[in-house]
Write an enzyme that holds these catalytic residues in place. Structure first.
Site, PDB file in Angstrom:
ATOM      1  N   ASN A  84       0.836  -1.197   0.000  1.00  0.00           N
ATOM      2  CA  ASN A  84       0.000   0.000   0.000  1.00  0.00           C
ATOM      3  C   ASN A  84       0.877   1.255   0.000  1.00  0.00           C
ATOM      4  O   ASN A  84       2.103   1.163  -0.029  1.00  0.00           O
ATOM      5  CB  ASN A  84      -0.941  -0.043   1.211  1.00  0.00           C
ATOM      6  CG  ASN A  84      -2.259   0.653   0.952  1.00  0.00           C
ATOM      7  OD1 ASN A  84      -2.312   1.680   0.290  1.00  0.00           O
ATOM      8  ND2 ASN A  84      -3.327   0.089   1.484  1.00  0.00           N
ATOM      9  N   HIS A 114      23.775   0.974  11.701  1.00  0.00           N
ATOM     10  CA  HIS A 114      25.003   1.717  11.996  1.00  0.00           C
ATOM     11  C   HIS A 114      25.671   1.123  13.230  1.00  0.00           C
ATOM     12  O   HIS A 114      25.006   0.512  14.066  1.00  0.00           O
ATOM     13  CB  HIS A 114      24.683   3.200  12.238  1.00  0.00           C
ATOM     14  CG  HIS A 114      23.984   3.830  11.077  1.00  0.00           C
ATOM     15  ND1 HIS A 114      24.658   4.378  10.022  1.00  0.00           N
ATOM     16  CD2 HIS A 114      22.674   3.974  10.792  1.00  0.00           C
ATOM     17  CE1 HIS A 114      23.802   4.839   9.141  1.00  0.00           C
ATOM     18  NE2 HIS A 114      22.578   4.606   9.577  1.00  0.00           N
ATOM     19  N   GLY A 141      -0.163  -1.888   8.596  1.00  0.00           N
ATOM     20  CA  GLY A 141       0.230  -0.491   8.385  1.00  0.00           C
ATOM     21  C   GLY A 141       1.139   0.043   9.474  1.00  0.00           C
ATOM     22  O   GLY A 141       0.974  -0.246  10.650  1.00  0.00           O
ATOM     23  N   SER A 159      -0.422  -3.880  12.873  1.00  0.00           N
ATOM     24  CA  SER A 159      -0.160  -2.473  12.581  1.00  0.00           C
ATOM     25  C   SER A 159       0.657  -1.846  13.695  1.00  0.00           C
ATOM     26  O   SER A 159       0.401  -2.082  14.877  1.00  0.00           O
ATOM     27  CB  SER A 159      -1.475  -1.704  12.451  1.00  0.00           C
ATOM     28  OG  SER A 159      -2.208  -2.178  11.363  1.00  0.00           O
ATOM     29  N   THR A 164      11.918  -6.694  15.911  1.00  0.00           N
ATOM     30  CA  THR A 164      13.355  -6.674  16.206  1.00  0.00           C
ATOM     31  C   THR A 164      13.954  -8.075  16.235  1.00  0.00           C
ATOM     32  O   THR A 164      15.170  -8.212  16.252  1.00  0.00           O
ATOM     33  CB  THR A 164      13.625  -5.984  17.559  1.00  0.00           C
ATOM     34  OG1 THR A 164      12.919  -6.687  18.583  1.00  0.00           O
ATOM     35  CG2 THR A 164      13.176  -4.522  17.528  1.00  0.00           C
TER      36      THR A 164
END
Length: 184
Positions: A84, A114, A141, A159, A164
């Site tokens: 989307n 990083h 989303g 959503s 992680t």
């Protein structure tokens, strides 16, 4: 001695300001600008642009503009893929989606990361870790997939979830950080 691009693709520390990488990001930026100017009536042009941008693409692929990515060539999407509006893929390493994957609006997929050490980070080097999403996955989303994660076949990411860690097959995860909220 490996090039900065070779180091990037291998997930090693690399210099993103390398002229070859800068040129490749600019190419991706030009292609995404052209893509984002298309309308729903431009299905063949959209398919052509995604074919130029993505490393591999299955059939029946739909990406709603606007869309952003770093390089594009590190993105592989399987058959029957839908993303989307407002999705962002930071593809310094591979991002792979299986068949029948659906992404809600504003999904972000990050392979770029990083160094944790401040002195090392100040040197301006970065690295990446690939992200893989199995078949039949649904990413809700505004969810975020962080570097190095795998989302299993048939999994659902709710959503707003921030993934992680790897997501097992068939589960539903939600929250920040994402945790299993429903087993198969």
């Amino acid at each position: 001695m490996p090039s900065e691009k070779e180091k990037m693709l291998a997930g090693e520390l690399y210099d993103a300001d390398d002229p070859e990488l800068v040129a490749e990001r600019e190419r991706a930026s030009e292609l995404t600008r052209a893509y984002n100017r298309t309308t729903g009536d431009d299905a063949s042009r959209r398919e052509e642009l995604l074919g130029e941008l993505f490393g591999s693409i299955g059939g029946d692929v739909h990406v709603e503009p606007p869309f952003r990515c770093d390089y594009g060539y590190n993105i592989a999407v399987g058959e029957n893929f839908y993303a989307n509006v407002d999705c962002v893929f930071l593809d310094v390493c591979p991002i792979e989606f299986g068949a029948n994957c659906f992404l809600g609006p504003g999904v972000h997929v990050y392979t770029a990361t990083h160094p944790i050490d401040a002195d090392e980070r100040a040197e301006g080097l970065e690295y990446g870790k690939p992200v893989t999403v199995g078949d039949d996955a649904w990413i809700g989303g505004r969810a975020v997939l962080n570097p190095g994660v795998t989302v299993g076949d048939g999994a659902v990411v709710a959503s707003g979830a921030v993934v992680t860690d790897d997501v097992p097959d068939g589960v539903v995860v939600g929250g920040n950080p994402a945790e299993v909220v429903r087993e198969p």
